[in-house]
Write an enzyme that holds these catalytic residues in place. Structure first.
Site, short mmCIF file in Angstrom:
data_model
loop_
_atom_site.label_atom_id
_atom_site.label_comp_id
_atom_site.label_asym_id
_atom_site.label_seq_id
_atom_site.Cartn_x
_atom_site.Cartn_y
_atom_site.Cartn_z
N ASP A 291 0.81 -1.21 0.00
CA ASP A 291 0.00 0.00 0.00
C ASP A 291 0.85 1.26 0.00
O ASP A 291 2.01 1.24 -0.39
CB ASP A 291 -0.96 -0.03 1.20
N THR A 292 0.25 2.33 0.45
CA THR A 292 0.81 3.68 0.45
C THR A 292 2.29 3.73 0.82
O THR A 292 2.71 3.14 1.81
CB THR A 292 0.02 4.55 1.46
N VAL A 293 3.08 4.49 0.05
CA VAL A 293 4.47 4.76 0.41
C VAL A 293 4.56 6.12 1.06
O VAL A 293 3.66 6.96 0.92
CB VAL A 293 5.39 4.71 -0.83
#
Length: 389
Positions: A237-239
């Site tokens: 998911d999100t970095v």
């Protein structure tokens, strides 16, 4: 010049030292010669990045670590050039977005329509300003748009007293970006063989799940399970990244392609204020500056498992028994934590020769979504006046 120290110190704002980290946590100690330190002059700062919480296969561990290392180096290069935290954190995110191995920018998850729509946000701890984009297509580096929104808002009101935007979505975000000099990128060029293959697998699984007519709850669960098999072995998911600069300013940023097979137009938590990231400088009421960047699934009570990750830093200016009052120090405490199977992180100070990277994993036998891993360290930056011969 600045150097990293290990000795304990007291915060100037408090009579007692900050709470100590567990003994198992590490202390950042760059390895460099005096000549190297002289070359770096007054460079100072610290960056911590993550390539997403989820599952990081051993076969791709080298690639995940490498992109975190490059992201750290990009941020440190900007800090050495005199940039403030908000610009350095943007540089780190651009590197993470450009990697085909992350779910951000290039190679992001595809939505139900087979298109890439990205979310990103950034926050400046000094001004508390925030910029974000949601469900934007055709922009390879959405964090650049978020950063530009933040910087444009700092210029004040527009013509006729209009309030400048800080959060744009969809086509409006794309057009605003192009009008402000950020180059477009066709959505089909942002997809990789990997993301296209994952889309085809997930679409097939969804079609099979929709044929199972056993009630709404079972149907919804099947759809979630289909989405969570993205990347072949679990969701990434999100970095994100968090930075502290030479002045003690902090900044945080996140970027995400969102959930696999999401509905077109869906805006995820990465874009929402106070949800994807947060940064706030020290104040008269708080002796610490704090920066946070999150990753993972929505934290909803209806979810069977809470899958997520976070990186955090806090710092304060401290006094020490130094021979000169000109010498100042910044204590940076940092950590990462996750409930997913793994999380890849990297960190680096401006005095380090190279970044340190690590794939944190849950201990054997731990159940993702029901267990927690937490690690971290402490970094002491000391500013000493540069002498001129």
């Amino acid at each position: 010049m600045w150097r990293v120290m290990e000795t304990p110190l007291n915060c100037a704002e408090e009579q007692q030292p900050p709470p100590a980290f567990p003994a198992s946590w590490s202390t950042v100690t760059p390895q460099e010669s005096p000549a190297d330190r002289n070359d770096k002059g007054n460079a100072v700062g610290f960056v911590l990045v993550h390539a997403g919480a989820g599952y990081h296969s051993e076969s791709k561990a080298k690639e995940y670590k490498h992109v975190c290392k490059r992201a750290c180096q990009r941020a440190v290069d900007r800090l050495k050039a005199g940039a403030l935290a908000v610009d350095a954190v943007t540089a780190a995110l651009v590197e993470l977005e450009d990697s085909p191995f992350t779910n951000a920018g290039m190679g992001s998850n595809l939505n139900l329509s087979g298109e890439i729509e990205c979310d990103a946000s950034i926050m400046d701890g000094k001004s508390l300003r925030y910029g974000a984009v949601g469900a934007v297509s055709g922009i390879n580096n959405p964090v650049l748009v978020a950063n530009r929104l933040l910087s444009e808002a700092q210029k004040g009101k527009l013509s006729a007293g209009r309030i400048p935007p800080c959060f744009l979505v969809g086509r409006g975000a794309h057009d605003w970006a192009v009008n402000h000099g950020i180059p477009p990128c066709p959505s089909e060029k942002m997809a990789t063989k990997f993301s296209l293959s994952a889309y085809k697998r997930n679409k097939h699984k969804m079609e099979l799940a929709e044929k199972v007519d056993t009630g709404f709850n079972h149907h919804s669960k099947k759809r979630r399970q289909a989405s969570e098999t993205e990347n072949g072995s679990g969701l990434l998911d999100t970095v994100g990244a968090i930075v502290v600069d030479r002045e003690g300013n902090v900044a945080a940023a996140v970027s995400s392609g969102g959930l696999a097979m999401k509905h077109p137009g869906r805006v995820g938590q990465a874009a929402h204020h106070g949800c994807g990231c947060w940064a706030e400088n020290t104040s008269t009421l708080n002796p610490y500056s704090t920066a946070v960047s999150t990753s993972g699934s929505p934290f909803l009570a209806s979810e069977d498992c809470v899958l997520g990750g976070v990186i955090v830093l806090r710092c304060c200016r401290c006094s020490d028994a130094q021979p000169s009052p000109d010498i100042q120090a910044i204590l940076v405490e940092f950590l990462w934590s996750h409930t997913t199977e793994s999380m890849c992180v990297g960190y680096m100070s401006a005095q380090d020769g190279k970044a340190k990277t690590h794939i944190s994993r849950l201990p054997p036998g731990a159940v993702a979504g029901q267990s927690l891993a937490i690690e971290g360290g402490v970094c002491r930056l000391v500013n000493t006046p540069t002498t001129v011969d």
